[in-house]
Design an enzyme around this catalytic site. Structure first.
Site, PDB file in Angstrom:
ATOM      1  N   LYS A 241       0.822  -1.214   0.000  1.00 47.94           N
ATOM      2  CA  LYS A 241       0.000   0.000   0.000  1.00 47.94           C
ATOM      3  C   LYS A 241       0.857   1.266   0.000  1.00 47.94           C
ATOM      4  CE  LYS A 241      -1.031  -0.095   4.958  1.00 47.94           C
ATOM      5  NZ  LYS A 241       0.004  -1.106   5.239  1.00 47.94           N
TER       6      LYS A 241
ATOM      7  N   ARG B 235      -6.600   2.361  11.008  1.00 51.57           N
ATOM      8  CA  ARG B 235      -6.224   0.964  11.173  1.00 51.57           C
ATOM      9  C   ARG B 235      -7.116   0.268  12.179  1.00 51.57           C
ATOM     10  NH1 ARG B 235      -0.619   1.164   9.491  1.00 51.57           N
ATOM     11  NH2 ARG B 235       0.375  -0.882   9.617  1.00 51.57           N
TER      12      ARG B 235
ATOM     13  N   ARG C 277      12.179  -6.934   2.143  1.00 50.95           N
ATOM     14  CA  ARG C 277      11.943  -5.495   2.117  1.00 50.95           C
ATOM     15  C   ARG C 277      13.109  -4.709   2.710  1.00 50.95           C
ATOM     16  NH1 ARG C 277       6.467  -2.614   4.024  1.00 50.95           N
ATOM     17  NH2 ARG C 277       6.996  -3.189   6.158  1.00 50.95           N
TER      18      ARG C 277
ATOM     19  N   ARG D 140      13.778  -3.167   8.286  1.00 55.26           N
ATOM     20  CA  ARG D 140      13.002  -2.672   9.419  1.00 55.26           C
ATOM     21  C   ARG D 140      12.969  -3.727  10.516  1.00 55.26           C
ATOM     22  NH1 ARG D 140       7.379  -0.280   7.358  1.00 55.26           N
ATOM     23  NH2 ARG D 140       6.601  -1.536   9.070  1.00 55.26           N
TER      24      ARG D 140
ATOM     25  N   ARG E  37       2.141  -8.973  13.280  1.00 55.24           N
ATOM     26  CA  ARG E  37       1.549  -7.854  12.535  1.00 55.24           C
ATOM     27  C   ARG E  37       0.370  -8.336  11.695  1.00 55.24           C
ATOM     28  NH1 ARG E  37       6.497  -5.868   9.452  1.00 55.24           N
ATOM     29  NH2 ARG E  37       5.132  -4.346   8.455  1.00 55.24           N
TER      30      ARG E  37
END
Ligand code: ADP
Ligand code: ZN
Length: 212
Positions: free
Chosen positions: A13, A88, A123, A156, A167
């Site tokens: 996103k 969220r 990532r 991260r 998550r």
């Protein structure tokens, strides 16, 4: 135009929000990036947010709603914005509505949990500007260096496999109910995240009415 981008962590996103932001010339507002910046700078709410973020849990509604209110009051938001990572939770969505903000469209980027787990392991993010890369699907031009600002790209902390599981659980428990919330209002549109970023981008731009 006021848009919300919804999607599990790692669904892309943020990447798509960037594309829409460029195409429609409206700012991308990423609460995750704002929070990471606050953590880096050691501000008051940064300290409060850090623990939740490192554990893959959500930061309190009170803190993120406060952040969002301040951000959308800035002058670049006059012609609209893309919310990336907010709301969220249902209370966050209710807070937006209580602020009198009317959202034009909620775009969900859907990717299965299985794919997400493999994506997040590759990532990399820029520690200076927050731009996001993937070692396989979206590499930076120079390994370890951000294309946009020459900052260093890093893994991260919350992209470790154990935290990713938490998550995803947090997403399904607390964020996924927003699909129903905005679906009932007739605002939800789902785009299936493709293996190639450019293919997802085409679908996303079409959904927001830009012919690419
Ligand atoms: P991702 O979608 O990849 O998990 P984000 O960068 O959007 O990443 O968010 C990172 C973390 O920041 C989240 O796991 C959460 O702890 C916190 N966060 C970001 N936005 C919100 C929000 N709207 N409400 C609560 N916590 C948030
Ligand atoms: Zn950068």
């Amino acid at each position: 135009m006021k848009l919300i981008l919804l999607g599990a962590p790692g669904a892309g996103k943020g990447t798509q929000a960037e594309v829409i932001s460029d195409a429609l010339k409206i700012p991308q507002i990423s609460t995750g990036n704002i929070l990471r910046e606050a953590v880096k700078n050691g501000t008051d709410f940064g300290l409060k947010a850090k623990e939740a973020m490192d554990a893959g849990k959500l930061v309190s509604d009170e803190i993120v709603i406060g952040i969002l209110k301040d951000r959308i009051a800035e002058s670049d938001c006059e012609n609209g914005y893309i919310l990336d990572g907010f709301p969220r939770t249902v209370p966050q969505a209710e807070a937006l509505s209580a602020m009198g903000i009317s959202i034009d469209k909620v775009l969900e980027v859907y990717v299965s949990d299985e794919k997400i787990e493999s994506r997040l392991s590759g990532r990399r993010v820029c520690e200076s500007c927050g731009a996001s890369y993937h070692i396989e699907f979206k590499p930076s031009k120079v390994d370890g260096v951000c294309d946009k600002c020459d900052g260093k790209t890093i893994i991260r902390k919350d992209d470790s496999p154990e935290v990713v599981k938490d998550r995803l659980k947090t997403y399904h428990d607390q964020t996924a109910p927003l699909k129903d919330y905005y679906g009932k209002l007739g605002k939800l549109e789902t785009v299936i995240g493709q293996d190639e970023v450019a293919d997802t981008t085409k679908l996303v731009l079409k959904a927001v009415g830009v012919n690419g």
